[in-house]
Scaffold this motif. Structure first.
Motif, PDB file in Angstrom:
ATOM      1  N   MET A   1       0.831  -1.209   0.000  1.00  0.00           N
ATOM      2  CA  MET A   1       0.000   0.000   0.000  1.00  0.00           C
ATOM      3  C   MET A   1       0.862   1.254   0.000  1.00  0.00           C
ATOM      4  O   MET A   1       0.598   2.219  -0.732  1.00  0.00           O
ATOM      5  CB  MET A   1      -0.934  -0.010   1.208  1.00  0.00           C
ATOM      6  CG  MET A   1      -1.824   1.219   1.332  1.00  0.00           C
ATOM      7  SD  MET A   1      -3.042   1.359   0.005  1.00  0.00           S
ATOM      8  CE  MET A   1      -4.210   0.095   0.544  1.00  0.00           C
TER       9      MET A   1
ATOM     10  N   TRP B   1      -4.834  -1.527  -4.992  1.00  0.00           N
ATOM     11  CA  TRP B   1      -5.676  -2.650  -5.412  1.00  0.00           C
ATOM     12  C   TRP B   1      -5.013  -3.988  -5.094  1.00  0.00           C
ATOM     13  O   TRP B   1      -5.684  -4.939  -4.674  1.00  0.00           O
ATOM     14  CB  TRP B   1      -5.984  -2.543  -6.903  1.00  0.00           C
ATOM     15  CG  TRP B   1      -6.896  -1.409  -7.230  1.00  0.00           C
ATOM     16  CD1 TRP B   1      -6.581  -0.234  -7.854  1.00  0.00           C
ATOM     17  CD2 TRP B   1      -8.303  -1.329  -6.922  1.00  0.00           C
ATOM     18  NE1 TRP B   1      -7.678   0.571  -7.957  1.00  0.00           N
ATOM     19  CE2 TRP B   1      -8.758  -0.078  -7.399  1.00  0.00           C
ATOM     20  CE3 TRP B   1      -9.201  -2.182  -6.296  1.00  0.00           C
ATOM     21  CZ2 TRP B   1     -10.081   0.332  -7.265  1.00  0.00           C
ATOM     22  CZ3 TRP B   1     -10.525  -1.772  -6.159  1.00  0.00           C
ATOM     23  CH2 TRP B   1     -10.954  -0.541  -6.635  1.00  0.00           C
TER      24      TRP B   1
ATOM     25  N   TRP C   1      -5.294  -4.540  -1.193  1.00  0.00           N
ATOM     26  CA  TRP C   1      -6.608  -4.991  -0.737  1.00  0.00           C
ATOM     27  C   TRP C   1      -6.943  -6.384  -1.266  1.00  0.00           C
ATOM     28  O   TRP C   1      -7.620  -7.169  -0.591  1.00  0.00           O
ATOM     29  CB  TRP C   1      -7.683  -3.991  -1.153  1.00  0.00           C
ATOM     30  CG  TRP C   1      -7.700  -2.775  -0.271  1.00  0.00           C
ATOM     31  CD1 TRP C   1      -7.422  -1.492  -0.623  1.00  0.00           C
ATOM     32  CD2 TRP C   1      -7.998  -2.747   1.123  1.00  0.00           C
ATOM     33  NE1 TRP C   1      -7.527  -0.658   0.458  1.00  0.00           N
ATOM     34  CE2 TRP C   1      -7.884  -1.408   1.552  1.00  0.00           C
ATOM     35  CE3 TRP C   1      -8.348  -3.717   2.066  1.00  0.00           C
ATOM     36  CZ2 TRP C   1      -8.112  -1.017   2.867  1.00  0.00           C
ATOM     37  CZ3 TRP C   1      -8.568  -3.329   3.377  1.00  0.00           C
ATOM     38  CH2 TRP C   1      -8.456  -2.003   3.769  1.00  0.00           C
ATOM     39  N   SER C   2      -6.454  -6.706  -2.461  1.00  0.00           N
ATOM     40  CA  SER C   2      -6.641  -8.069  -2.967  1.00  0.00           C
ATOM     41  C   SER C   2      -5.902  -9.071  -2.101  1.00  0.00           C
ATOM     42  O   SER C   2      -6.410 -10.169  -1.802  1.00  0.00           O
ATOM     43  CB  SER C   2      -6.166  -8.157  -4.414  1.00  0.00           C
ATOM     44  OG  SER C   2      -6.904  -7.288  -5.257  1.00  0.00           O
TER      45      SER C   2
ATOM     46  N   LEU D   1      -6.181  -5.726   8.771  1.00  0.00           N
ATOM     47  CA  LEU D   1      -7.150  -4.831   8.131  1.00  0.00           C
ATOM     48  C   LEU D   1      -6.941  -3.386   8.594  1.00  0.00           C
ATOM     49  O   LEU D   1      -6.980  -2.451   7.786  1.00  0.00           O
ATOM     50  CB  LEU D   1      -8.570  -5.290   8.443  1.00  0.00           C
ATOM     51  CG  LEU D   1      -9.037  -6.602   7.800  1.00  0.00           C
ATOM     52  CD1 LEU D   1     -10.374  -7.036   8.392  1.00  0.00           C
ATOM     53  CD2 LEU D   1      -9.163  -6.446   6.299  1.00  0.00           C
TER      54      LEU D   1
ATOM     55  N   SER E   1      -5.813  -0.191   6.197  1.00  0.00           N
ATOM     56  CA  SER E   1      -6.752   0.932   6.137  1.00  0.00           C
ATOM     57  C   SER E   1      -6.083   2.220   6.617  1.00  0.00           C
ATOM     58  O   SER E   1      -6.202   3.273   5.976  1.00  0.00           O
ATOM     59  CB  SER E   1      -7.984   0.634   6.989  1.00  0.00           C
ATOM     60  OG  SER E   1      -8.645  -0.526   6.540  1.00  0.00           O
TER      61      SER E   1
ATOM     62  N   GLN F   1      -3.605   3.554   4.043  1.00  0.00           N
ATOM     63  CA  GLN F   1      -4.243   4.226   2.912  1.00  0.00           C
ATOM     64  C   GLN F   1      -4.731   5.616   3.306  1.00  0.00           C
ATOM     65  O   GLN F   1      -4.549   6.582   2.554  1.00  0.00           O
ATOM     66  CB  GLN F   1      -5.402   3.394   2.380  1.00  0.00           C
ATOM     67  CG  GLN F   1      -5.983   3.941   1.082  1.00  0.00           C
ATOM     68  CD  GLN F   1      -6.959   2.968   0.445  1.00  0.00           C
ATOM     69  OE1 GLN F   1      -7.650   2.232   1.143  1.00  0.00           O
ATOM     70  NE2 GLN F   1      -7.023   2.960  -0.879  1.00  0.00           N
TER      71      GLN F   1
END
Length: 353
Positions: free
Chosen positions: A127, A133, A136-137, A164, A168, A171
């Motif tokens: 990230m 993408w 998160w994948s 998680l 998060s 980001q």
């Protein structure tokens, strides 16, 4: 010298190494230890590749700020697609490989659940390297595999929630940093604009001082004579006062149009009784002295041939026309001023098509 990048790299390497070391701290027999070691090796190689990889630059640029690259860099240090694919493959392979290798009874043991934090840390790095993408994948793959092998509640309780949260928060932090960078760039642009405006104002003030000095040099003797005589001037002195007033206005309104030849023709026209208006309305900014000399020469020639009662000399912002000279004269009774234009001359920019 210790930099922010080095600190972040050291912390990333130490933390991922610690998570991987937990996978070797076996507190129960492992049916397939080679698979565990292979999964750990794949994880460490992939993670450290994502940490240390930097793009190869053809030539360094002075504007680059490598102190926080690659971990906090922009698109120029984004993780390449092949490295992102390797990280995603690691997120797909490692959880299942570890779950199979440690056996059914040990899947919730600390040495078998390290990958929940390890893959989360890897996706956090991905990230940071501007591949959201893929990150998160990878988290989705981790969630599916961990829940399938140990159950949803165990997966959430043993570290999936933390992964998680890491991704998060990373980001959100990157978005905040990007917004701050944009605000900083806008502030820098505003500061440059303010500096340019201040410089232009200083230049205009200097130009005004020069114009005032010229005006005093022109009008000073006439004003002195007027004050000394108490306003009682003969015809020649009145003419000189009128010429001084016209020259003063020319110096204030259109200094870039003036040289000795233009001054002489303007004075000659005023002595004939012509009302002359000179206005610089833009269009000559940035022209060098040689180009201005050509324009002034053509203006002097135009004024020399003019016989109008009123002359209007204006600069033009047009890309082709530099100066427009309009002459009007009394065409007789019954005719409007619009019918009395007897001179129209457009002086083009030298070299204009």
């Amino acid at each position: 010298m210790i930099s922010v990048r080095r600190i972040i790299v050291v912390l990333g390497v130490a933390f991922t190494a610690y998570l991987a070391a937990r996978g070797l701290w076996w507190t129960a027999p492992v049916p397939q230890p080679l698979v565990v070691i292979a999964a750990l090796s794949l994880y460490l190689v992939t993670t450290w590749l994502c940490i240390f990889w930097e793009p190869r630059r053809a030539a360094p640029m002075a504007a680059d700020r490598p102190s926080t690259a690659p971990l906090t860099g922009g698109s120029r240090t984004a993780l390449p697609s092949w490295a992102g694919a390797l990280a995603l493959a690691c997120a797909l392979i490692v959880p299942s490989a570890i779950a199979v290798a440690v056996g059914t009874d040990s899947r919730t043991a600390p040495f078998a659940t390290w990958y929940l934090g390890g893959i989360g840390a890897l996706m956090t790095i991905v990230m940071v390297r501007r591949r959201p993408w893929i990150a998160w994948s990878g988290i989705a793959a981790l969630a599916i595999a961990s829940m399938a092998w140990m159950g949803p509640l165990n997966a959430l309780a043993l570290g999936l929630v933390g992964s998680l949260v890491w991704v998060s928060a990373t980001q959100l932090m990157l978005r905040s940093m990007d917004r701050a960078a944009r605000d900083t760039d806008q502030l820098a642009q505003l500061q440059r604009a303010a500096s340019a405006w201040q410089a232009s104002q200083s230049g205009r003030q200097r130009e005004r001082r020069i114009q005032v000095q010229r005006a005093l040099a022109v009008a000073g003797p006439v004003l002195t004579r007027t004050v000394a005589s108490g306003g009682s001037l003969d015809e020649e002195e009145r003419t000189q006062a009128r010429l001084a007033e016209g020259r003063l206005r020319d110096e204030m309104r259109g200094p870039r149009l003036l040289d000795d030849a233009v001054h002489a023709e303007l004075e000659r026209a005023r002595r004939r009784g012509t009302n002359v208006t000179v206005l610089d309305e833009g269009g000559l900014d940035g022209l060098d002295e040689a180009t201005l000399a050509i324009i002034r020469t053509q203006l002097a020639e135009t004024l020399r041939a003019a016989r109008s009662d009123r002359l209007y000399i204006r600069t033009s912002p047009h890309e082709r026309v530099a100066v427009t000279v309009v002459g009007r004269s009394n065409a007789g009774p019954g005719l409007s001023d619009e019918d009395a234009v007897d001179l129209w001359r457009e002086i083009d920019h030298p070299g204009a098509a």
